[in-house]
Design a protein around this motif. Sequence first.
Motif, PDB file in Angstrom:
ATOM      1  N   GLY A  85       0.804  -1.218   0.084  1.00 58.26           N
ATOM      2  CA  GLY A  85       0.046  -0.090   0.080  1.00 58.26           C
ATOM      3  C   GLY A  85       0.874   1.362  -0.153  1.00 58.26           C
ATOM      4  N   GLY A  86       2.190   1.204  -0.118  1.00 56.07           N
ATOM      5  CA  GLY A  86       2.957   2.178   0.085  1.00 56.07           C
ATOM      6  C   GLY A  86       3.185   2.686  -1.105  1.00 56.07           C
ATOM      7  N   GLY A  87       3.804   3.982  -1.570  1.00 54.59           N
ATOM      8  CA  GLY A  87       4.162   4.447  -2.832  1.00 54.59           C
ATOM      9  C   GLY A  87       5.232   3.890  -3.522  1.00 54.59           C
ATOM     10  N   ARG A  88       5.025   4.081  -4.844  1.00 54.85           N
ATOM     11  CA  ARG A  88       6.210   3.445  -5.703  1.00 54.85           C
ATOM     12  C   ARG A  88       7.425   3.996  -5.595  1.00 54.85           C
ATOM     13  NH1 ARG A  88       5.520   1.307 -11.898  1.00 54.85           N
ATOM     14  NH2 ARG A  88       7.452   0.654 -12.075  1.00 54.85           N
ATOM     15  N   MET A  89       8.407   3.601  -5.516  1.00 52.55           N
ATOM     16  CA  MET A  89       9.799   4.030  -5.364  1.00 52.55           C
ATOM     17  C   MET A  89      10.205   4.311  -6.953  1.00 52.55           C
ATOM     18  SD  MET A  89      11.918   2.291  -2.500  1.00 52.55           S
ATOM     19  CE  MET A  89      11.490   0.763  -2.697  1.00 52.55           C
ATOM     20  N   PHE A  90      10.701   5.632  -7.194  1.00 53.22           N
ATOM     21  CA  PHE A  90      11.057   5.894  -8.631  1.00 53.22           C
ATOM     22  C   PHE A  90      10.172   5.584  -9.720  1.00 53.22           C
ATOM     23  CE2 PHE A  90      14.913   5.067  -6.182  1.00 53.22           C
ATOM     24  CZ  PHE A  90      15.290   6.303  -5.813  1.00 53.22           C
ATOM     25  N   GLY A  91       8.763   5.746  -9.626  1.00 54.80           N
ATOM     26  CA  GLY A  91       7.829   5.351 -10.669  1.00 54.80           C
ATOM     27  C   GLY A  91       7.736   6.342 -11.649  1.00 54.80           C
ATOM     28  N   PRO A  92       7.019   5.791 -12.751  1.00 55.63           N
ATOM     29  CA  PRO A  92       6.916   6.690 -14.031  1.00 55.63           C
ATOM     30  C   PRO A  92       6.269   7.853 -13.807  1.00 55.63           C
ATOM     31  CG  PRO A  92       5.543   4.960 -13.915  1.00 55.63           C
ATOM     32  CD  PRO A  92       6.372   4.627 -12.628  1.00 55.63           C
ATOM     33  N   ARG A  93       6.848   8.960 -14.448  1.00 55.55           N
ATOM     34  CA  ARG A  93       6.189  10.122 -14.433  1.00 55.55           C
ATOM     35  C   ARG A  93       5.755  10.720 -15.705  1.00 55.55           C
ATOM     36  NH1 ARG A  93       9.975  13.477 -10.293  1.00 55.55           N
ATOM     37  NH2 ARG A  93       9.532  12.270  -8.285  1.00 55.55           N
ATOM     38  N   PRO A  94       4.740  11.285 -15.786  1.00 54.36           N
ATOM     39  CA  PRO A  94       4.586  11.893 -17.076  1.00 54.36           C
ATOM     40  C   PRO A  94       5.649  12.760 -17.906  1.00 54.36           C
ATOM     41  CG  PRO A  94       2.627  12.471 -15.744  1.00 54.36           C
ATOM     42  CD  PRO A  94       3.556  12.104 -15.021  1.00 54.36           C
ATOM     43  N   ARG A  95       5.853  12.431 -19.053  1.00 54.82           N
ATOM     44  CA  ARG A  95       6.825  13.098 -19.831  1.00 54.82           C
ATOM     45  C   ARG A  95       6.730  13.044 -20.922  1.00 54.82           C
ATOM     46  NH1 ARG A  95      11.961   9.148 -20.706  1.00 54.82           N
ATOM     47  NH2 ARG A  95      12.616  10.683 -22.118  1.00 54.82           N
ATOM     48  N   ASN A  96       7.433  14.087 -21.832  1.00 56.61           N
ATOM     49  CA  ASN A  96       7.634  14.086 -23.431  1.00 56.61           C
ATOM     50  C   ASN A  96       8.428  13.243 -23.815  1.00 56.61           C
ATOM     51  OD1 ASN A  96       7.265  14.696 -25.980  1.00 56.61           O
ATOM     52  ND2 ASN A  96       7.732  16.906 -25.637  1.00 56.61           N
ATOM     53  N   TYR A  97       8.447  12.328 -24.753  1.00 57.49           N
ATOM     54  CA  TYR A  97       9.633  11.523 -25.307  1.00 57.49           C
ATOM     55  C   TYR A  97      10.131  11.932 -26.494  1.00 57.49           C
ATOM     56  CZ  TYR A  97       8.380   7.749 -21.890  1.00 57.49           C
ATOM     57  OH  TYR A  97       8.475   7.007 -20.702  1.00 57.49           O
ATOM     58  N   SER A  98       9.510  13.012 -27.171  1.00 55.36           N
ATOM     59  CA  SER A  98      10.093  13.518 -28.487  1.00 55.36           C
ATOM     60  C   SER A  98      11.463  14.145 -28.251  1.00 55.36           C
ATOM     61  CB  SER A  98       9.029  14.428 -29.119  1.00 55.36           C
ATOM     62  OG  SER A  98       8.856  15.600 -28.220  1.00 55.36           O
ATOM     63  N   PHE A  99      12.182  14.243 -29.473  1.00 54.15           N
ATOM     64  CA  PHE A  99      13.481  14.835 -29.596  1.00 54.15           C
ATOM     65  C   PHE A  99      13.442  15.359 -30.913  1.00 54.15           C
ATOM     66  CE2 PHE A  99      14.082  10.533 -30.406  1.00 54.15           C
ATOM     67  CZ  PHE A  99      14.953  10.314 -31.321  1.00 54.15           C
ATOM     68  N   LYS A 100      14.227  16.200 -30.976  1.00 51.79           N
ATOM     69  CA  LYS A 100      14.466  17.028 -32.507  1.00 51.79           C
ATOM     70  C   LYS A 100      15.813  16.316 -33.349  1.00 51.79           C
ATOM     71  CE  LYS A 100      13.004  21.470 -31.089  1.00 51.79           C
ATOM     72  NZ  LYS A 100      13.316  22.787 -31.226  1.00 51.79           N
ATOM     73  N   LEU A 101      15.537  16.386 -34.472  1.00 51.47           N
ATOM     74  CA  LEU A 101      16.583  15.859 -35.507  1.00 51.47           C
ATOM     75  C   LEU A 101      16.572  16.935 -36.594  1.00 51.47           C
ATOM     76  CD1 LEU A 101      15.685  12.089 -35.976  1.00 51.47           C
ATOM     77  CD2 LEU A 101      17.631  13.257 -34.571  1.00 51.47           C
ATOM     78  N   ASN A 102      17.692  17.496 -37.258  1.00 53.05           N
ATOM     79  CA  ASN A 102      17.819  18.369 -38.170  1.00 53.05           C
ATOM     80  C   ASN A 102      17.244  17.837 -39.597  1.00 53.05           C
ATOM     81  OD1 ASN A 102      20.008  17.222 -39.944  1.00 53.05           O
ATOM     82  ND2 ASN A 102      21.051  17.554 -38.106  1.00 53.05           N
ATOM     83  N   LYS A 103      16.990  18.597 -40.274  1.00 54.21           N
ATOM     84  CA  LYS A 103      16.220  18.432 -41.525  1.00 54.21           C
ATOM     85  C   LYS A 103      17.058  17.533 -42.461  1.00 54.21           C
ATOM     86  CE  LYS A 103      12.883  22.383 -41.647  1.00 54.21           C
ATOM     87  NZ  LYS A 103      12.592  23.422 -42.636  1.00 54.21           N
ATOM     88  N   ASN A 104      18.308  17.800 -42.576  1.00 51.19           N
ATOM     89  CA  ASN A 104      19.437  17.226 -43.289  1.00 51.19           C
ATOM     90  C   ASN A 104      19.509  15.639 -42.997  1.00 51.19           C
ATOM     91  OD1 ASN A 104      19.914  19.369 -45.019  1.00 51.19           O
ATOM     92  ND2 ASN A 104      21.553  20.089 -43.721  1.00 51.19           N
ATOM     93  N   LEU A 105      19.495  15.514 -41.793  1.00 49.44           N
ATOM     94  CA  LEU A 105      19.713  14.157 -41.303  1.00 49.44           C
ATOM     95  C   LEU A 105      18.455  13.159 -41.606  1.00 49.44           C
ATOM     96  CD1 LEU A 105      21.271  12.886 -38.073  1.00 49.44           C
ATOM     97  CD2 LEU A 105      18.784  11.961 -38.611  1.00 49.44           C
ATOM     98  N   LYS A 106      17.041  13.779 -41.374  1.00 43.71           N
ATOM     99  CA  LYS A 106      15.979  13.130 -41.832  1.00 43.71           C
ATOM    100  C   LYS A 106      15.716  13.037 -43.285  1.00 43.71           C
ATOM    101  CE  LYS A 106      12.238  14.747 -39.518  1.00 43.71           C
ATOM    102  NZ  LYS A 106      11.817  13.717 -38.496  1.00 43.71           N
ATOM    103  N   ARG A 107      16.376  13.837 -44.166  1.00 41.01           N
ATOM    104  CA  ARG A 107      16.309  13.750 -45.519  1.00 41.01           C
ATOM    105  C   ARG A 107      17.061  12.469 -45.933  1.00 41.01           C
ATOM    106  NH1 ARG A 107      17.607  18.739 -47.029  1.00 41.01           N
ATOM    107  NH2 ARG A 107      15.295  19.446 -46.638  1.00 41.01           N
ATOM    108  N   LEU A 108      18.250  12.731 -45.397  1.00 38.31           N
ATOM    109  CA  LEU A 108      19.244  11.612 -45.594  1.00 38.31           C
ATOM    110  C   LEU A 108      18.806  10.120 -45.122  1.00 38.31           C
ATOM    111  CD1 LEU A 108      22.075  10.274 -46.219  1.00 38.31           C
ATOM    112  CD2 LEU A 108      22.724  10.999 -43.838  1.00 38.31           C
ATOM    113  N   ALA A 109      18.027   9.886 -44.138  1.00 35.10           N
ATOM    114  CA  ALA A 109      17.324   8.669 -43.724  1.00 35.10           C
ATOM    115  C   ALA A 109      16.582   8.042 -44.544  1.00 35.10           C
ATOM    116  CB  ALA A 109      16.785   9.116 -42.217  1.00 35.10           C
ATOM    117  N   ARG A 110      15.611   9.038 -45.137  1.00 34.99           N
ATOM    118  CA  ARG A 110      14.617   8.746 -46.122  1.00 34.99           C
ATOM    119  C   ARG A 110      15.043   8.518 -47.454  1.00 34.99           C
ATOM    120  NH1 ARG A 110      11.306  13.405 -43.298  1.00 34.99           N
ATOM    121  NH2 ARG A 110      10.295  12.213 -41.749  1.00 34.99           N
TER     122      ARG A 110
END
Length: 209
Positions: A85-110
């Motif tokens: 019944g106690g709290g969870r240690m180091f439990g998950p918290r709301p967060r944004n998982y997105s991150f940025k990549l520059n346009k040239n890298l995304k174009r190269l990937a495609r």
Amino acid sequence: MKVAVVDSNGKDTGRKVELSKDVFGIEPNNHAMYLDVKQYLANQRQGTHKAKERAEITGSTRKIKKQKGTGTARAGSIKSGLFKGGGRMFGPRPRNYSFKLNKNLKRLARKSALTVKANDKAIVVVEDLKFDAPKTKDFTSVLKNLGLENKKSLFVLGEPNNNVYLSSRNLKGTEVVNSSELSTYKIMNANSVVLFEGSLEEINTNLSK
């Protein structure tokens, strides 16, 4: 690289189109593809997971037993994650998982992803489709004629076509996108990439920059 153009019945039209070396014939960059796929999947995550931690649990704040002499470990609160019944240690918290990549890298990937598919002979060029009305049956016939039944396939339109899109929406494993919506994940996730003739110029324009 020249590829034969087929019609919606899967028959050779006798024409061929040239796939640009700058888009379909580069040296694939695996790390760029990995990063672009990782970003795509990260952006799909809602990040709304949450578990209550010790400070958020309702419970008594009294010290549950004396500090010393019990022969067991110290315990100061019933809300500790060590107790039921106690709290969870180091439990998950709301967060944004997105991150940025520059346009040239995304174009190269495609471009790398399209090159991989071209090298695997997994790219099909088809005459532009026009449906008078949305009919899944008509699109199923196209899949059958192209030998893509029960296979993951990605159809790329040159310009938005609502009838074609709606005709494919109920088919599992088949996706129709506009050329501007191409992503490394969608390309690599498909067994075959079907390019409508009208999409080639748009793809070259978007990725040759």
